[in-house]
Design a protein around this motif. Sequence first.
Motif, mmCIF file in Angstrom:
data_model
loop_
_atom_site.group_PDB
_atom_site.id
_atom_site.type_symbol
_atom_site.label_atom_id
_atom_site.label_comp_id
_atom_site.label_asym_id
_atom_site.label_seq_id
_atom_site.Cartn_x
_atom_site.Cartn_y
_atom_site.Cartn_z
ATOM 1 N N VAL A 146 55.744 42.792 39.370
ATOM 2 C CA VAL A 146 54.730 43.198 38.390
ATOM 3 C C VAL A 146 54.109 44.527 38.806
ATOM 4 N N PRO A 147 54.194 45.530 37.910
ATOM 5 C CA PRO A 147 53.565 46.825 38.206
ATOM 6 C C PRO A 147 52.086 46.786 37.830
ATOM 7 N N THR A 148 51.227 46.540 38.800
ATOM 8 C CA THR A 148 49.807 46.374 38.501
ATOM 9 C C THR A 148 49.153 47.655 37.988
ATOM 10 N N ASP A 149 49.839 48.777 38.106
ATOM 11 C CA ASP A 149 49.297 49.995 37.496
ATOM 12 C C ASP A 149 49.409 49.936 35.972
ATOM 13 N N LYS A 150 50.093 48.931 35.456
ATOM 14 C CA LYS A 150 50.224 48.735 34.009
ATOM 15 C C LYS A 150 49.496 47.458 33.567
ATOM 16 N N ASN A 151 48.467 47.050 34.300
ATOM 17 C CA ASN A 151 47.743 45.810 34.000
ATOM 18 C C ASN A 151 47.225 45.726 32.571
ATOM 19 N N ASP A 152 46.901 46.855 31.948
ATOM 20 C CA ASP A 152 46.342 46.834 30.598
ATOM 21 C C ASP A 152 47.399 46.821 29.503
ATOM 22 N N TRP A 153 48.680 46.933 29.868
ATOM 23 C CA TRP A 153 49.758 46.968 28.873
ATOM 24 C C TRP A 153 49.980 45.591 28.260
ATOM 25 N N LYS A 154 50.259 45.568 26.973
ATOM 26 C CA LYS A 154 50.666 44.334 26.314
ATOM 27 C C LYS A 154 51.626 44.683 25.185
ATOM 28 N N PRO A 155 52.585 43.788 24.915
ATOM 29 C CA PRO A 155 53.620 44.098 23.941
ATOM 30 C C PRO A 155 53.171 43.982 22.489
ATOM 31 N N HIS A 156 52.037 43.347 22.253
ATOM 32 C CA HIS A 156 51.558 43.120 20.892
ATOM 33 C C HIS A 156 50.051 42.932 20.936
ATOM 34 N N ALA A 157 49.386 43.234 19.843
ATOM 35 C CA ALA A 157 47.928 43.120 19.800
ATOM 36 C C ALA A 157 47.439 41.705 20.101
ATOM 37 N N LYS A 158 48.228 40.688 19.752
ATOM 38 C CA LYS A 158 47.829 39.301 19.980
ATOM 39 C C LYS A 158 48.239 38.783 21.361
ATOM 40 N N SER A 159 48.928 39.578 22.128
ATOM 41 C CA SER A 159 49.415 39.162 23.446
ATOM 42 C C SER A 159 48.359 39.385 24.516
ATOM 43 N N MET A 160 48.500 38.634 25.615
ATOM 44 C CA MET A 160 47.687 38.886 26.798
ATOM 45 C C MET A 160 48.144 40.204 27.411
ATOM 46 N N THR A 161 47.264 40.845 28.152
ATOM 47 C CA THR A 161 47.688 42.028 28.898
ATOM 48 C C THR A 161 48.580 41.580 30.053
ATOM 49 N N LEU A 162 49.364 42.497 30.570
ATOM 50 C CA LEU A 162 50.228 42.198 31.709
ATOM 51 C C LEU A 162 49.407 41.675 32.885
ATOM 52 N N GLY A 163 48.293 42.327 33.180
ATOM 53 C CA GLY A 163 47.459 41.918 34.306
ATOM 54 C C GLY A 163 46.895 40.523 34.139
ATOM 55 N N ARG A 164 46.441 40.204 32.932
ATOM 56 C CA ARG A 164 45.881 38.867 32.691
ATOM 57 C C ARG A 164 46.973 37.808 32.785
ATOM 58 N N LEU A 165 48.149 38.085 32.182
ATOM 59 C CA LEU A 165 49.250 37.127 32.212
ATOM 60 C C LEU A 165 49.740 36.892 33.635
ATOM 61 N N ALA A 166 49.946 37.963 34.385
ATOM 62 C CA ALA A 166 50.447 37.823 35.757
ATOM 63 C C ALA A 166 49.446 37.059 36.624
ATOM 64 N N THR A 167 48.164 37.344 36.466
ATOM 65 C CA THR A 167 47.152 36.642 37.243
ATOM 66 C C THR A 167 47.089 35.172 36.830
ATOM 67 N N HIS A 168 47.223 34.901 35.542
ATOM 68 C CA HIS A 168 47.241 33.524 35.050
ATOM 69 C C HIS A 168 48.402 32.747 35.681
ATOM 70 N N VAL A 169 49.565 33.375 35.749
ATOM 71 C CA VAL A 169 50.728 32.742 36.371
ATOM 72 C C VAL A 169 50.435 32.435 37.848
ATOM 73 N N ALA A 170 49.756 33.330 38.524
ATOM 74 C CA ALA A 170 49.414 33.111 39.936
ATOM 75 C C ALA A 170 48.355 32.024 40.098
ATOM 76 N N GLU A 171 47.493 31.855 39.106
ATOM 77 C CA GLU A 171 46.416 30.867 39.185
ATOM 78 C C GLU A 171 46.862 29.447 38.815
ATOM 79 N N LEU A 172 47.829 29.329 37.930
ATOM 80 C CA LEU A 172 48.167 28.024 37.360
ATOM 81 C C LEU A 172 48.506 26.920 38.361
ATOM 82 N N PRO A 173 49.144 27.186 39.489
ATOM 83 C CA PRO A 173 49.364 26.072 40.424
ATOM 84 C C PRO A 173 48.070 25.406 40.877
ATOM 85 N N GLY A 174 46.954 26.110 40.774
ATOM 86 C CA GLY A 174 45.668 25.515 41.116
ATOM 87 C C GLY A 174 45.286 24.362 40.201
ATOM 88 N N TRP A 175 45.878 24.331 39.004
ATOM 89 C CA TRP A 175 45.612 23.238 38.063
ATOM 90 C C TRP A 175 46.039 21.902 38.684
#
Length: 175
Positions: free
Chosen positions: A25-54
Motif C-alpha cells: 500500500v502506497p501511503t502517500d496515496k492515502n486520500d485516493w479512491k476509485p469512486h466517490a462512494k468508495s473508501m479512501t485507500l488509507g481508510r480501507l488499508a487501515t480498516h483491513v489492518a484493524e479488522l482482526p481486532g474484531w
Amino acid sequence: MGHKHALIAELKMEAANTRKMLERVPTDKNDWKPHAKSMTLGRLATHVAELPGWTATTMTTDELDVSKMDYKPVYATSTEDLVAKLDENVNKAVAALENANDEEFEKIWTLRNGGHVIFSMPKKVVVRNVSYNHNIHHRGQLSVYLRLLGIPVPGMYGPSADEMPAPVEAAASAN
C-alpha cells in the motif's frame, strides 16, 4: 481439533496473506479512491489492518453497542504502521482465541445500535463471518485499488497475474 485451534490456524494463514497486501500500500496515496462512494485507500488499508481486532472483541465480550462507541477512524501514515497495526490486532486475536474454551465459542454474541439488534450469533460464527470473511472481503477491495494504481497485486491462494511468468511463445513460432 477444537474451535480455537482451527480458528487460530486460519487467522495466521489469512494474516500472512493480508500482510503481503498491506506491504504494497502506497501511503502517500492515502486520500485516493476509485469512486466517490468508495473508501479512501488509507481508510480501507487501515480498516483491513484493524479488522482482526474484531476477533478479540468478540471473544472477550458478549455484545457491542455501536451507539456507545467513541470510535475515531485513524489512517496509518506508513506501510510500517499498517503492518504493525495488523500484527498488534492479530496478536490480540490469537491471545483471545487461545484463552477461550469450547463453551465460549457457543455463547451468543450481539451487535446492536442502542435498542436495535443488528444480529445475535454464536461467537464461533461471528469470528468466521464478521471478522475473517469481512476482512477477506475488504482485502479483495484493496487488491482492486492496488491494481487501479498500477501496483503489482500479490497472490493470496496462489500466484496473482502479476506473479505469473510471461507466456512462452509456441516453439513453432520460433522456427
